[in-house]
Design a protein around this motif. Sequence first.
Motif: not given
Length: 166
Positions: A42-67
């Motif tokens: 929600v915060m990334a969507a408002v501050i940065l927009g849909p594209g960066p918010a999706v990239v952030i979600a992807l990176m968080i998902g990748l890191l959580r799975n790797l860890l």
Amino acid sequence: MNRTTLLTTMALFVAIGTLAAQFLWFPTGIAKAYPVQHAVNVMAAVILGPGPAVVIALMIGLLRNLLGLGTLLAFPGGLIGAFFAGYLYKLTKKTWSAGVGEIIGTGIIASLLSVPFANVLMGQSVGALAFVPGFLISSISGAIIGLFVLSRVKESNFIKRHAFSK
């Protein structure tokens, strides 16, 4: 927003979403629910927009799975929620619409799409509504957290200078 500020802000959101996964989660059957992921969406969507918010979600998902902190269900849940949060905010310019987009995207659409995802990629045979309650609770609580944080910082110079405005 210049490229350095954008990448730094994205990295900060990724760090928050990844680190919070260690402390704030709850089990929902074969999935794990992470309200902070939804708050970050929600915060990334408002501050940065849909594209960066999706990239952030992807990176968080990748890191959580790797860890070893998450499941593969982080991808449909996080990415779809981030997209809908950003898209609805872009469409309406209302902060609350990012929260609604997160709830619709994750709580309803991603939870239903996670059923075949879990069957194919995780070898888990679950019913059509297996993920809806957990995804809804997680996305609603996370959206509320994200909207609360945004309401507290909306007057700051950062939000005024960098909020998504296209």
